[in-house]
Design an enzyme around this catalytic site. Structure first.
Site, PDB file in Angstrom:
ATOM      1  N   TYR A   3       2.762  36.362  13.314  1.00  0.00           N
ATOM      2  CA  TYR A   3       3.661  35.747  12.334  1.00  0.00           C
ATOM      3  C   TYR A   3       2.845  35.170  11.182  1.00  0.00           C
ATOM      4  O   TYR A   3       1.639  34.962  11.293  1.00  0.00           O
ATOM      5  CB  TYR A   3       4.525  34.665  12.991  1.00  0.00           C
ATOM      6  CG  TYR A   3       3.719  33.515  13.540  1.00  0.00           C
ATOM      7  CD1 TYR A   3       3.483  32.378  12.769  1.00  0.00           C
ATOM      8  CD2 TYR A   3       3.170  33.574  14.814  1.00  0.00           C
ATOM      9  CE1 TYR A   3       2.725  31.331  13.257  1.00  0.00           C
ATOM     10  CE2 TYR A   3       2.412  32.536  15.315  1.00  0.00           C
ATOM     11  CZ  TYR A   3       2.193  31.413  14.537  1.00  0.00           C
ATOM     12  OH  TYR A   3       1.432  30.380  15.029  1.00  0.00           O
ATOM     13  N   SER A  26      -1.645  33.656  14.534  1.00  0.00           N
ATOM     14  CA  SER A  26      -0.982  34.070  13.301  1.00  0.00           C
ATOM     15  C   SER A  26      -1.901  34.734  12.293  1.00  0.00           C
ATOM     16  O   SER A  26      -3.055  35.002  12.560  1.00  0.00           O
ATOM     17  CB  SER A  26      -0.291  32.889  12.620  1.00  0.00           C
ATOM     18  OG  SER A  26      -1.267  32.005  12.108  1.00  0.00           O
TER      19      SER A  26
END
EC number: 4.1.1.11
Length: 127
Positions: free
Chosen positions: A58, A25
């Protein structure tokens, strides 16, 4: 028909950390996330201005006001601390919605503080 449109953009963010051993991420200062209407776990595209790499991952929210921009896990292989990146989120809109849509765009300074909020992107804009 749905169109995929840019929904939010963090322009000229400076990478503060690259943590290869994290699960994955990008960690982003949550105050910046709020300004561009990005949410935790939202998919984003990251473009590295220094080496041209384009990756998707993300969001994990970081400490508000910290200026943190940390690429984690495999994404850390695509950046070095100090690289300048652009982070974009996208949304799906009907044509009618897309014609009215106004993305949220922020430009950061070298310490990842919001320098300006742009109402739109104009052609041939340089910052």
């Amino acid at each position: 028909m749905f169109r995929t449109m840019m929904n939010g953009k963090i322009h000229r963010a400076t990478v503060t950390e690259a943590n290869l051993n994290y699960v994955g991420s990008i960690t982003i200062d949550s105050a910046i996330l709020e300004a561009v209407d990005m949410l935790p776990n939202e998919k984003v595209q990251i473009v590295n201005n220094n080496n041209g790499a384009r990756i998707e991952t993300y969001i994990i929210p970081g400490e508000p006001g910290s200026g943190v921009i940390c690429l984690n896990g495999a994404a850390a292989r695509h950046v070095q601390v100090g690289d300048v990146v652009i982070i974009m989120s996208y949304g799906m809109f009907t044509t009618e919605e897309a014609n009215k849509h106004e993305p949220k765009i922020v430009v950061l300074d070298e310490k990842n503080h919001i320098e300006m909020i742009l109402p739109e992107e104009k052609t041939h804009t340089t910052l």
